[in-house]
Design an enzyme around this catalytic site. Structure first.
Site, short mmCIF file in Angstrom:
data_model
loop_
_atom_site.label_atom_id
_atom_site.label_comp_id
_atom_site.label_asym_id
_atom_site.label_seq_id
_atom_site.Cartn_x
_atom_site.Cartn_y
_atom_site.Cartn_z
N ASP A 130 -3.58 6.66 -3.33
CA ASP A 130 -2.54 5.82 -2.72
C ASP A 130 -2.98 5.22 -1.39
OD1 ASP A 130 -0.94 6.57 -4.89
OD2 ASP A 130 -0.21 8.34 -3.83
N LYS A 156 -5.51 0.80 -2.86
CA LYS A 156 -6.62 0.24 -3.64
C LYS A 156 -6.19 -1.01 -4.39
CE LYS A 156 -6.88 4.22 -5.76
NZ LYS A 156 -5.99 5.05 -4.93
N GLY A 185 -0.87 4.77 -9.86
CA GLY A 185 0.19 3.78 -9.63
C GLY A 185 -0.33 2.85 -8.55
N HIS A 186 -0.71 1.66 -8.93
CA HIS A 186 -1.27 0.71 -7.97
C HIS A 186 -0.25 -0.41 -7.75
CE1 HIS A 186 -5.61 2.13 -9.07
NE2 HIS A 186 -4.82 3.10 -8.63
N GLN A 231 -7.00 7.23 -8.16
CA GLN A 231 -6.95 8.46 -7.36
C GLN A 231 -7.82 8.30 -6.11
OE1 GLN A 231 -7.47 9.14 -11.14
NE2 GLN A 231 -5.33 8.67 -10.95
P1 GDP Z 1 -3.06 2.71 -4.58
O1 GDP Z 1 -2.66 3.73 -5.59
O2 GDP Z 1 -4.26 3.10 -3.80
O3 GDP Z 1 -3.19 1.32 -5.16
O4 GDP Z 1 -1.85 2.65 -3.53
P2 GDP Z 1 -0.28 2.63 -3.88
O5 GDP Z 1 0.07 1.32 -4.44
O6 GDP Z 1 0.11 3.84 -4.64
O7 GDP Z 1 0.33 2.84 -2.44
C1 GDP Z 1 0.11 1.93 -1.41
C2 GDP Z 1 1.45 1.33 -0.96
O8 GDP Z 1 1.31 0.70 0.29
C3 GDP Z 1 1.99 0.26 -1.89
O9 GDP Z 1 3.39 0.31 -1.88
C4 GDP Z 1 1.49 -1.05 -1.26
O10 GDP Z 1 2.34 -2.15 -1.53
C5 GDP Z 1 1.58 -0.69 0.19
N1 GDP Z 1 0.55 -1.32 1.06
C6 GDP Z 1 -0.75 -1.60 0.79
N2 GDP Z 1 -1.37 -2.05 1.91
C7 GDP Z 1 -0.44 -2.03 2.88
C8 GDP Z 1 -0.48 -2.34 4.28
O11 GDP Z 1 -1.49 -2.71 4.85
N3 GDP Z 1 0.69 -2.17 4.98
C9 GDP Z 1 1.85 -1.74 4.40
N4 GDP Z 1 2.93 -1.61 5.16
N5 GDP Z 1 1.91 -1.45 3.09
C10 GDP Z 1 0.78 -1.57 2.35
P1 IMO Z 2 -3.60 6.42 -7.46
O1 IMO Z 2 -4.62 5.75 -8.34
C1 IMO Z 2 -2.08 10.12 -5.70
C2 IMO Z 2 -2.48 13.77 -8.08
C3 IMO Z 2 -1.22 14.43 -8.58
C4 IMO Z 2 -1.64 15.89 -8.55
C5 IMO Z 2 -3.10 15.80 -9.00
C6 IMO Z 2 -3.33 16.09 -10.48
O2 IMO Z 2 -2.27 5.75 -7.47
O3 IMO Z 2 -4.15 6.63 -6.09
P2 IMO Z 2 -2.88 14.65 -12.66
O4 IMO Z 2 -1.60 14.07 -13.22
O5 IMO Z 2 -3.92 13.62 -12.36
O6 IMO Z 2 -3.41 15.77 -13.49
O7 IMO Z 2 -2.43 15.32 -11.26
O8 IMO Z 2 -3.53 14.50 -8.70
N1 IMO Z 2 -2.65 12.35 -8.45
C7 IMO Z 2 -2.50 11.33 -7.59
N2 IMO Z 2 -2.11 11.32 -6.29
N3 IMO Z 2 -2.42 8.96 -6.30
C8 IMO Z 2 -2.85 8.95 -7.59
O9 IMO Z 2 -3.34 7.83 -8.18
C9 IMO Z 2 -2.86 10.17 -8.30
N4 IMO Z 2 -3.19 10.51 -9.56
C10 IMO Z 2 -3.08 11.85 -9.63
O10 IMO Z 2 -0.14 14.18 -7.72
O11 IMO Z 2 -1.63 16.37 -7.24
MG MG Z 3 -1.02 4.93 -6.09
#
Ligand code: GDP
Ligand code: IMO
Ligand code: MG
Length: 430
Positions: A13, A16, A40-41, A225
């Protein structure tokens, strides 16, 4: 043209998806190589939020081809739902634009049932806090040579015979764990339909990427991840079940390591973690609450509140080593605006003595005490800043401190969720 691997340097998270979307402007291919719909991206484009679990984050650029590599585990129901959801939003998702490896393994209903049953029956201290999507059990079966590849869903007789045998064992296990057994016919019929639906998207994605490489196309590899969820180098056993490190971009897509030009590490300006496991800089106080609320730190996959804490540079330095990171993208710097003081972890102490490594055992990791640098914060909203020099001095100092400690250039700086909220200090593709 380059081949760049993009990976998370923390516990996932890091943003990416957003960075991939920005870079895709110029890329021909975006390739997922591991993980599944545990990811979850989130992308925000013109104020509209899209969450992708399995389709690569390049899908919003119409001229880019998205690839789901052999190292990904695919829940066909989730993938089909995601394809249809995007189509409804007017995004073109066709077999010309989305290519799926025929070798990618299939998440079966018993994988998810086993994942949930194991978590439900585990003691609190043995619970991983998985996303409950069946990721672990699916990778177990892949390595145990009991899995189904997507191509197998198109081979009716073979699929029937093998599923019969495998399901018997799975139902035995499910019963042992106190869960309901699953029905053969129901799975068989459903998965044959999935196979038919997905067949036009299936191909040998390694050959596709090889041809693209020879043509000089720009290829982005999208990690899921993060480094500390890696099954080998993460905080085991509180990890996911795949190698999340940049090296796995090659095995997970059938692309040779000598063709990779750069590795971009995504660093969130603070740290978050979902699920169980040690977290040295965690703030279970008003700082943690501030980061969670201001940063919207709730899981994109499960909606769980993310645990929050200060940036940990020991982790980032370790991530540079493990991934061969050549550049960094710092995200969510805007979330720190408004904090009086900002702490950054620049070392650990274990039993009173400084240590120079990221410990490999949970026992040590739960005992380490972070050594912090304490910096002044800034008040200004920085989401509209488009030039590094226009940032408040304290924000510039924060960025420079990271760079000096890590000794890798920060090439991108994200200051908000939208595409426009991004400073490209040095294009990672050059
Ligand atoms: P990922 O799994 O690495 O793609 O990240 P996630 O999407 O799970 O979580 C990142 C969250 O931060 C998402 O809700 C994005 O829309 C948000 N986001 C990404 N870059 C920025 C930033 O520079 N500032 C803010 N405020 N939000 C951001
Ligand atoms: P993105 O790509 C954050 C965490 C779960 C748990 C551990 C194992 O959005 O960054 P699993 O279901 O993979 O067997 O769970 O890994 N986890 C993540 N945490 N971002 C993710 O993906 C994750 N994918 C798995 O919360 O701790
Ligand atoms: Mg994510």
């Amino acid at each position: 043209m380059p081949a760049i691997v993009v990976v998370g340097t923390q516990w996932g998270d890091e943003g990416k998806g957003k960075i991939i979307d920005v870079l895709t402007e110029r890329a021909h291919f975006v390739v997922r190589f591991q993980g599944g719909n545990n990811a979850g991206h989130t992308l925000v484009i013109n104020k509209k939020k899209y969450i992708l679990h399995i389709i690569p984050s390049g899908i919003f650029h119409p001229n880019t081809i998205c690839v789901i590599g052999n190292g990904v585990v695919v829940d066909p129901a989730v993938l089909i739902e995601e394809i249809n959801r995007l189509k409804k939003e007017g995004i073109e998702v066709t077999p010309q634009r989305l290519k799926i490896s025929e070798r990618a393994h299939t998440i079966m209903p018993y994988h998810q049932a086993l994942d949930l049953a194991r978590e439900a029956t585990a003691n609190k201290k043995d619970r991983i806090g998985t996303t409950g999507r069946g990721i672990g059990p699916c990778y177990e079966d892949k390595v145990g040579r009991r899995g189904f590849r997507l191509i197998d869903l198109t081979k009716k007789d073979f699929f029937r015979e093998r599923l019969k045998k495998i399901l018997e064992e799975k139902n035995f296990l499910l019963k042992y764990l106190g869960a309901e057994p699953l029905d053969f016919e129901e799975i068989f019929e459903k998965y044959l339909t999935y196979g038919q639906y997905l067949q036009p998207y299936l191909c040998d994605t390694s050959t596709l990427l090889w041809e693209a490489y020879k043509k000089g196309d720009y290829i982005l590899f999208e990690g899921a991840q993060g480094t500390f969820l890696d099954v080998d180098y993460g905080t085991y056993p509180y990890v996911t079940s795949s190698n999340t490190l940049a090296g796995n971009a090659c095995a997970g897509s059938g692309f040779g390591p000598s063709h990779i030009n750069a590795v971009l590490g995504i660093v969130k300006a603070y740290t978050t973690r979902v699920g169980e496991g040690p977290f040295p800089t965690e703030q279970t106080n008003e700082i943690g609450n501030y980061l969670r609320e201001k940063g919207g730190e709730f899981g994109s996959t499960t909606g769980r509140p993310r645990r929050c804490g200060w940036l940990d540079l020991v982790m980032i330095k370790t991530a540079v080593q493990l991934n061969g990171i050549t550049g960094l993208a710092l995200t969510k710097l805007d979330v720190l605006s408004g904090l009086e003081r900002i702490k950054v972890c620049v070392g650990y102490k274990l039993e009173g003595r400084p240590i120079s490594y990221f410990p490999s055992t949970i026992e040590e990791l739960t005992k380490v005490e972070p050594i912090y640098e304490d910096l002044p914060g800034w008040r200004e909203d920085i989401t509209t800043v488009r030039d590094f020099e226009a940032l408040p001095q304290q924000a510039k100092d924060y960025v420079r401190l990271i760079e000096e400690y890590i000794k890798v250039p920060i090439q991108m700086l994200s200051t908000g969720p939208e595409r426009e909220n991004c400073l490209i200090l040095k294009d990672p593709s050059f």
